[in-house]
Design an enzyme around this catalytic site. Structure first.
Site, PDB file in Angstrom:
ATOM      1  N   GLU A  47     -15.489  -4.969   0.871  1.00  0.00           N
ATOM      2  CA  GLU A  47     -16.085  -4.540  -0.401  1.00  0.00           C
ATOM      3  C   GLU A  47     -15.283  -5.097  -1.573  1.00  0.00           C
ATOM      4  O   GLU A  47     -15.853  -5.500  -2.598  1.00  0.00           O
ATOM      5  CB  GLU A  47     -16.149  -3.008  -0.490  1.00  0.00           C
ATOM      6  CG  GLU A  47     -17.160  -2.376   0.458  1.00  0.00           C
ATOM      7  CD  GLU A  47     -16.755  -2.462   1.925  1.00  0.00           C
ATOM      8  OE1 GLU A  47     -15.543  -2.400   2.223  1.00  0.00           O
ATOM      9  OE2 GLU A  47     -17.655  -2.632   2.780  1.00  0.00           O
TER      10      GLU A  47
ATOM     11  N   GLU B 220      -1.548 -13.614   0.204  1.00  0.00           N
ATOM     12  CA  GLU B 220      -1.921 -12.788   1.344  1.00  0.00           C
ATOM     13  C   GLU B 220      -3.323 -13.164   1.826  1.00  0.00           C
ATOM     14  O   GLU B 220      -3.584 -13.267   3.028  1.00  0.00           O
ATOM     15  CB  GLU B 220      -1.876 -11.308   0.953  1.00  0.00           C
ATOM     16  CG  GLU B 220      -2.079 -10.431   2.170  1.00  0.00           C
ATOM     17  CD  GLU B 220      -2.279  -8.989   1.817  1.00  0.00           C
ATOM     18  OE1 GLU B 220      -3.034  -8.694   0.866  1.00  0.00           O
ATOM     19  OE2 GLU B 220      -1.677  -8.141   2.498  1.00  0.00           O
TER      20      GLU B 220
ATOM     21  N   SER C  57       0.823  -1.219   0.000  1.00  0.00           N
ATOM     22  CA  SER C  57       0.000   0.000   0.000  1.00  0.00           C
ATOM     23  C   SER C  57       0.848   1.256   0.000  1.00  0.00           C
ATOM     24  O   SER C  57       1.808   1.366   0.751  1.00  0.00           O
ATOM     25  CB  SER C  57      -0.887   0.024   1.247  1.00  0.00           C
ATOM     26  OG  SER C  57      -1.602  -1.172   1.371  1.00  0.00           O
TER      27      SER C  57
END
Ligand SMILES: Cc1cc2nc3c(=O)[nH]c(=O)nc-3n(C[C@H](O)[C@H](O)[C@H](O)COP(=O)(O)OP(=O)(O)OC[C@H]3O[C@@H](n4cnc5c(N)ncnc54)[C@H](O)[C@@H]3O)c2cc1C
Lengths: 425, 372
Positions: free
Chosen positions: A385, A253, A138
């Site tokens: 989501e 992951e 990220s």
């Protein structure tokens, strides 16, 4: 005559049993959680664990199924299962979240995509505890939309010059390397301009800043790259192939964070009734309260259902379900839904007893910590989501959303999105 | 519900699924509608052909609950309007009650679909909470018993040949197999949300039964019932899961083809995410059902707990899943001619039969009472 494979596993099991008994301590059952627990993982504590890992490695019990040329033992999954069985009662080396990520995510990516020379150089050290790796996935600017990272690497002779910022890298303050996704071309489509690198945390131009989390502990970090020079030999996969490599990373992951699936076909049992909720009900004097009992039963069933789901999906995958590995997202989503429900039930049942506790009461502190940790699964490593998008499209076959970035370069797409944020349709 | 959504079946499900789907001469939904619209009762000819093919009575001999669940799921997909679960619970109960004269004949005819049985599952002593207790009394008389009282809703009571019920018998409870044609037995019609499972109140007024009507020993009903519940619930959950799959597959097919605002509605996240949550609920339900069936088959010591956990979870989830399809189908779901409402009605009634979510939740906690 061919050697009998089962006899070999049995012999390995016995060697392991003897070695474990002589070299490791048994678990006390009172251990703290290895990650996101009440106690901060210090560099010294991790160093002790690295030393322990080195002994396991030297005894021939690390990387049991890995190829010999990368420091492994080249044995079968049965050998590994036998070792897991035998080592169950012992306090095995525990390098926290980054220790898991090193083996379960980073090494898997390296095994599949790095150059031969890279693999020989890094993998044995990953097994021996000498190299702890974390995820520099990220950006501050891009989490769910991983392909939208803006951390940029520019080619300079045999090196790359890295600039940008990574964040939420769990365990980076005690790690040696980050598996880093960077943009190497802004003027092609978003998914085409990405490349992976190994970035040493101690090298010039890299600053690791430990961050205090909402729990009060320090686990994840922010890294700033300021003209950090990365040799091309530390590149993983071809230039521009970053998105294909990312699929491997994301898959492993997801598997690592879906815990229960790794237990495979082991038959789950319900076990004790939601012990945290039962204890909170007791503290609040509500053990006989029917509303509290309803919440306890629901949480107990939800927990069992998400474990049973892992076992069911393993069977479906083994039976050849066409969605294959995409099914794992169901376990991640199930946990991402039920963990917050459980945490809210704890607050509802415990009332004041859940939000204030006597000084030094570790159990009281653990309830609060669990509450604060309850959305980690729902957010980290692909939010609920994002799992729903994946499942809807890959498992249910529902149509994708319109792609507003199609036919745009990444640079154009960024400009367009900035216009949208300012309200220019 | 018909759908063009590709349906995946596990290898062990393929043969029973095909066989059961291949049975129906008329479309299974036509059978459901015939019952639902109140034309004619059960399709006896269909049931006889299913029985002859070995697909009707299924829990006998070596058959496991887990395998029976596979068949149950297929029946559930077609909102089967037959007392399949009840008949099988009766078969299982009679098979275990021992070789009483006459029972073997009844079991054989139930297995073959020549006769049908129902079960007064809403009136079990100690189960499902207050108000659902046993309201039938048995008095021992020379050569048999006299029964008086009434039951709650019994599915298909007026269309079957036998009804298994528990009656107060002195200080305890005994099981009786009531031939529905006996003098003094009458049926009071009830209105039912689930159109495809009409139920009636059974009234017993000085009903004389021979000694052979007693199932098991006198006073043995409470222990028997614990077993019946463990057989019935995994099967009932499987029927619910079949219905959940059918409505969700229908809703997915609709979401792929219905266009709004220039896009298939399934590309809108609000719709997509609801459907994913429904599919997750189905797989979690199936995982719990698998665990429950296995626990009963292997007589695990946590079987009662797992069965109740599964029932509570599926009761809540079945209704949620039906509501997702309801919302995704939009106005179409409101049309009588659309099969959706048959499934909605079935799943809602399923949640209430064999104990509500709240009852089973409390049961699970009570099983752990010592740890509280
Ligand atoms: C405890 C913890 C540990 C972490 N560890 C690591 C680590 O070790 N390494 C690392 O690289 N990262 C790590 N992360 C980062 C984590 O992977 C990201 O936080 C996560 O992927 C979400 O990205 P974001 O925070 O940028 O949220 P955003 O992507 O900005 O999302 C914000 C909200 O928007 C929603 N949203 C975004 N896109 C869509 C879409 N297409 N459709 C519908 N909704 C959407 C999201 O679901 C979310 O609700 C960690 C995070 C946490 C909390």
């Amino acid at each position: 005559m061919l050697p009998d494979p089962q006899a070999d596993v049995q012999e390995f099991r016995e060697t392991a049993r003897a070695w474990l008994a002589q070299n490791l301590e048994r678990r006390s059952g009172q251990e703290e959680r290895s990650a996101r627990g009440l106690t901060h993982r210090t560099i010294e504590d991790i160093a002790t664990q690295r030393a322990l890992q080195k002994r396991v490695y030297e005894a021939g019990f690390a990387g049991i199924t890995w190829p010999v040329e990368y420091g492994g033992q080249g044995l079968t999954a049965d050998h590994e299962a036998a070792f897991l069985d035998e080592s169950e009662p012992y306090a095995m080396p525990d390098m926290g979240i980054a220790g898991v990520v090193t083996i379960k995510v980073c090494a898997e990516v390296i095994l599949r995509h790095a150059s031969e020379e890279f693999k020989r150089r890094h993998l044995p050290k990953m097994l021996s505890g000498e190299e702890i790796w974390v995820e520099f996935f990220s950006d501050s600017a891009a989490g769910s939309d991983l392909a939208g990272v803006v951390t940029t690497a520019v080619r300079d002779g045999d090196d790359w010059i890295l600039n940008g910022e990574k964040v939420w890298s769990s365990g980076a303050y005690y790690a040696d390397f980050g598996l880093c996704l960077a943009r190497t071309n802004w003027d092609v489509a978003k998914h085409k301009g990405l490349t992976w690198f190994a970035v040493a945390t101690t090298q010039a131009g890299v600053t690791v800043e430990p961050l205090r989390e909402i729990t009060g502990d320090i686990e994840f970090c922010r890294e700033t790259f300021d003209d950090a020079r990365i040799p091309d030999s530390e590149r993983i996969g071809e230039e521009g192939s970053g998105w294909q490599v990312a699929q491997t990373a994301l898959r492993f992951e997801r598997e690592a964070s879906s815990g229960s699936l790794t237990t495979g076909t082991k038959i789950p049992r319900p076990g004790p009734l939601a012990p945290d909720l039962v204890e909170l009900a007791r503290r609040a004097g509500r053990s006989d309260d029917s509303h509290a009992r309803q919440l306890i039963a629901k949480a107990h069933a939800d927990d069992f259902a998400s474990r049973a789901l892992g076992e069911r999906l393993s069977r479906m995958m083994a039976a050849g379900h066409p969605a294959g590995g995409a099914l794992i997202s169901y376990v991640k989503l199930a946990r991402g839904i039920v963990e917050p429900v459980h945490a809210k039930a704890a607050i509802e049942i415990g009332g004041a007893a859940a939000v204030t506790w006597p000084q030094g009461d570790r159990l009281g502190a653990t309830f609060a910590l669990d509450y604060l940790n309850s959305r980690v699964t729902a957010i980290a490593g692909g939010t609920n989501e994002i799992q729903r998008n994946t499942l809807g499209e890959r498992v249910l076959g529902l149509p994708r959303e319109p792609n507003v970035e199609q036919q745009l370069t990444f640079r154009e797409s960024q400009d367009r999105a900035r216009g949208l944020s300012k309200g220019q349709g | 519900m018909t759908s063009d959504f590709p349906v995946w079946l596990a290898p062990e499900e393929r043969e029973p699924a095909e066989a059961i789907a291949g049975l129906a001469g008329s479309s299974p939904l036509d059978r459901a509608r015939a019952v639902g619209d109140g034309h004619g009762g059960l399709d006896r000819a269909f049931i006889r052909s299913a029985g002859a093919a070995g697909r009707y009575g299924c829990i006998a001999g070596e058959e496991t609950i887990a395998r029976a669940c596979i068949a149950a799921e297929q029946w559930g997909r077609m909102v089967a309007p037959e007392p399949w679960i009840e008949t099988n619970v009766v078969i299982e109960t009679l098979s275990r009650a021992g070789p009483a004269p006459g029972h073997a004949v009844i079991v054989a005819s139930l297995l073959e679909g020549r006769e049908l049985a129902s079960w007064a599952s809403n009136n079990l002593p100690g189960w499902w909470g207050s108000g659902e207790g046993v309201r039938v009394e048995a008095d021992a008389v020379a050569g048999g018993f006299v029964l008086n009282g009434e039951t709650g809703a019994v599915p298909h009571a007026d269309s079957v040949d036998w009804i298994l019920l528990a009656a107060m018998d002195g200080g305890s409870f005994s099981h009786f197999l009531l031939p529905t044609g006996t003098a003094g037995v009458s049926f009071e019609p009830r209105e039912c949300l689930d159109l495809t499972r009409p139920s009636q109140t059974v009234r017993l007024d000085q009903v004389r039964l021979g000694a052979a009507a007693l199932i098991g020993a006198r006073g043995s009903a409470p222990a028997e019932i614990a077993r019946q519940v463990q057989v019935a619930i995994p099967l009932a959950l499987s029927q619910s899961i079949g219905a959940m799959r059918a409505v969700t597959e229908g809703a997915i097919a609709h979401a792929r083809s219905r266009i709004a605002f220039g896009r298939p509605i399934g590309s809108f996240q609000a719709v997509k995410h609801m459907l994913v949550d429904a599919s997750l609920g189905i797989e979690m339900s199936a995982a719990l059902r698998d665990a429950a069936a296995r626990a009963v088959d292997e007589a695990q010591d946590d079987a009662a707990e797992i069965v109740s956990m599964a029932k509570a979870f599926v009761a809540r989830t079945g209704i949620d899943v039906a509501h997702v399809a309801w919302q995704v189908l939009g106005g179409m779901a409101y049309m009588w001619e659309n099969d959706f409402h048959l499934y909605l009605r079935r799943l809602t009634a399923d949640a209430a039969f064999l104990g509500s979510e709240a009852w089973h939740n409390e049961h699970v906690v009570a099983l752990h009472e010592r740890s509280l």
